[in-house]
Design a protein around this motif. Structure first.
Motif, PDB file in Angstrom:
ATOM      1  N   HIS A 251       6.304   2.280  -6.005  1.00 15.63           N
ATOM      2  CA  HIS A 251       6.514   1.867  -7.395  1.00 15.63           C
ATOM      3  C   HIS A 251       5.327   1.069  -7.936  1.00 15.63           C
ATOM      4  O   HIS A 251       5.298   0.731  -9.115  1.00 15.63           O
ATOM      5  N   THR A 252       4.353   0.779  -7.071  1.00 16.53           N
ATOM      6  CA  THR A 252       3.172   0.049  -7.517  1.00 16.53           C
ATOM      7  C   THR A 252       2.126   1.028  -8.047  1.00 16.53           C
ATOM      8  O   THR A 252       2.280   2.245  -7.944  1.00 16.53           O
ATOM      9  N   SER A 253       1.042   0.482  -8.577  1.00 14.70           N
ATOM     10  CA  SER A 253       0.017   1.300  -9.225  1.00 14.70           C
ATOM     11  C   SER A 253      -0.550   2.382  -8.318  1.00 14.70           C
ATOM     12  O   SER A 253      -0.680   3.538  -8.707  1.00 14.70           O
ATOM     13  N   ILE A 254      -0.891   2.008  -7.091  1.00 14.69           N
ATOM     14  CA  ILE A 254      -1.527   2.972  -6.184  1.00 14.69           C
ATOM     15  C   ILE A 254      -0.642   3.320  -4.998  1.00 14.69           C
ATOM     16  O   ILE A 254      -1.098   3.951  -4.038  1.00 14.69           O
ATOM     17  N   GLY A 255       0.624   2.924  -5.065  1.00 19.34           N
ATOM     18  CA  GLY A 255       1.516   3.096  -3.924  1.00 19.34           C
ATOM     19  C   GLY A 255       1.596   4.519  -3.405  1.00 19.34           C
ATOM     20  O   GLY A 255       1.565   4.761  -2.196  1.00 19.34           O
ATOM     21  N   LYS A 256       1.672   5.492  -4.327  1.00 21.58           N
ATOM     22  CA  LYS A 256       1.821   6.889  -3.912  1.00 21.58           C
ATOM     23  C   LYS A 256       0.521   7.494  -3.387  1.00 21.58           C
ATOM     24  O   LYS A 256       0.521   8.605  -2.866  1.00 21.58           O
ATOM     25  N   LEU A 257      -0.576   6.760  -3.540  1.00 22.29           N
ATOM     26  CA  LEU A 257      -1.869   7.276  -3.081  1.00 22.29           C
ATOM     27  C   LEU A 257      -2.257   6.730  -1.710  1.00 22.29           C
ATOM     28  O   LEU A 257      -3.263   7.143  -1.139  1.00 22.29           O
ATOM     29  N   ILE A 258      -1.461   5.815  -1.184  1.00 20.51           N
ATOM     30  CA  ILE A 258      -1.811   5.173   0.086  1.00 20.51           C
ATOM     31  C   ILE A 258      -1.607   6.140   1.245  1.00 20.51           C
ATOM     32  O   ILE A 258      -0.537   6.719   1.415  1.00 20.51           O
ATOM     33  N   TYR A 259      -2.657   6.306   2.035  1.00 20.74           N
ATOM     34  CA  TYR A 259      -2.589   7.131   3.242  1.00 20.74           C
ATOM     35  C   TYR A 259      -2.413   6.181   4.428  1.00 20.74           C
ATOM     36  O   TYR A 259      -3.305   5.378   4.722  1.00 20.74           O
TER      37      TYR A 259
END
Length: 403
Positions: A278-286
């Motif tokens: 739900h954070t700005s880059i949360g879905k991009l974290i590998y």
């Protein structure tokens, strides 16, 4: 035996010589064994009619039918040769590969017409172009046998027949032998019902690999169809970030039902990334990063890298942590392999690590990457514990997709 390319476009005439139109397609019944051809599709002017194959008297220069052939309609389980089979991709279960149907072989046995197999070779294409005779000198010059590349029907697995209905054959070990990315690419061209049927027939490992290569929309649709037990089996084997993407569209109850069936370590990683999504880059974290302890030697770190790099698609940096698992340094793989094995990591690591946080904006992430010439940046918590990394490719792709 003759081919569909030799039939399509032939004139249909009655026994008394009356023109009935031209042959546009054949209809067959996809039953067990060789599919039986049941009907002709005939076009005369702008009208399309269907005649029973039983009314065919002979097939030579013309297709001759009875004087008053019976008009029929399409049955529920019947399919078209041109529309449902020709030019479609199929699975060759003997060769464990995906091939394209270039022509369809028709056999006549005691006035019963059936599909004997499909031509997947070059001759099938040239036959449609009326250029098949030109291949004979070519094959003769190179000393190659001048034969069609014909697959018998029992050796193939059609996947796009009949509105998503698939009848699998008992050769699923051959499906498991096909490259997962190739099978995934094929499945994305068919219905989700077909995909579900094929995935269910694969081994757990192969199913996870195929699902990992599918588009996110297919991944999400599939997992919603699975039981919690089956979904947990698959998610246990796929990359954590992919599992998070899939689960992010599920409702709360579905997530809870699946999470409680996962291993403790997998559940912990997924729950953490779901919270960060739900954070700005949360879905991009590998989340799969290479880490080592500050007091490890280069030799020890290299051994850890060798074990950890399997299944890790991103491996440019090794992040160094202290005894409290806090990030205190970084070293590139190149630098790691350039030093003596006995060298302690704290002597060669870069202590000034450029980091980002889950709430860092995507624009700021790109600015930092460009300023410090970093392909990826580590994401840390407020206690400086590493969560994962965000790569330049992922963040720029995400921004461009939303423009």
């Amino acid at each position: 035996m003759f081919y569909f390319s030799q039939l399509q476009g032939k004139k249909i005439v009655s026994e008394k010589g009356h023109s009935m139109g031209v042959l546009r397609d054949l209809i067959f019944l996809a039953a067990e064994g060789a599919p039986i051809v049941t009907k002709l599709v005939v076009k005369k002017y702008s009208k399309i009619r269907m005649y029973a194959i039983a009314d065919v008297v002979s097939i030579n220069h013309f297709v001759v039918v009875k004087h008053e052939p019976q008009l029929v309609e399409l049955a529920e389980d019947e399919l078209f040769v041109d529309q449902n089979l020709l030019n479609k991709q199929i699975i060759d279960v003997l060769g464990s590969k995906i091939v394209r149907v270039n022509d369809v072989a028709i056999q006549n046995n005691a006035n019963t017409y059936y599909i004997a197999g499909v031509d997947i070779g070059l001759r099938g294409i040239f036959r449609w172009l009326g250029m098949e005779p030109l291949l004979a000198p070519f094959y003769m010059f190179f000393g190659v046998a001048h034969k069609p590349h014909l697959l018998p029907w029992e050796s193939i697995q059609p996947l796009e027949l009949s509105q998503g209905q698939v009848k699998l054959k008992n050769k699923q070990d051959k499906l498991n032998a096909i490259r997962p990315e190739e099978l995934a690419d094929y499945l994305e061209r068919t219905t989700i019902k077909n995909v579900h049927s094929i995935i269910d027939s694969l081994s757990k490992k192969t199913a996870a690999q195929v699902i990992g290569n599918l588009h996110i929309s297919y991944q999400q649709a599939l997992l919603r169809r699975f039981t919690p037990e089956r979904a947990a089996e698959i998610l246990e084997l796929v990359q954590t970030d992919e599992a998070v993407d899939i689960m992010s569209t599920m409702n709360r109850q579905q997530k809870e039902d699946i999470l409680k069936l996962l291993s403790a370590q997998k559940r912990k990683h997924i729950e953490e990334l779901l919270r960060l999504s739900h954070t700005s880059i949360g879905k991009l974290i590998y989340p799969h990063v290479l880490t080592a302890s500050y007091d490890d030697t280069v030799g020890t770190a290299i051994e850890k890298v060798k074990k950890s790099v399997i299944g890790t698609s991103f491996a440019h940096y090794v992040y160094i942590c202290n005894e409290h698992e806090e990030l205190i340094g970084v070293i590139t793989l190149y630098d790691l392999f350039m030093h003596e094995p006995r060298t302690p990591l704290y002597e060669i690591m870069e202590p000034d690590v450029v980091v980002i946080y889950p709430k860092t904006s995507k624009e700021m992430v790109i600015q930092k990457m460009l300023r410090y010439k970093m392909y990826a940046l580590p994401v840390v918590t407020e206690h400086h514990k590493i969560i994962g990394v965000v790569t330049f490719d992922d963040v720029t792709k995400d921004i461009l997709e939303k423009l």
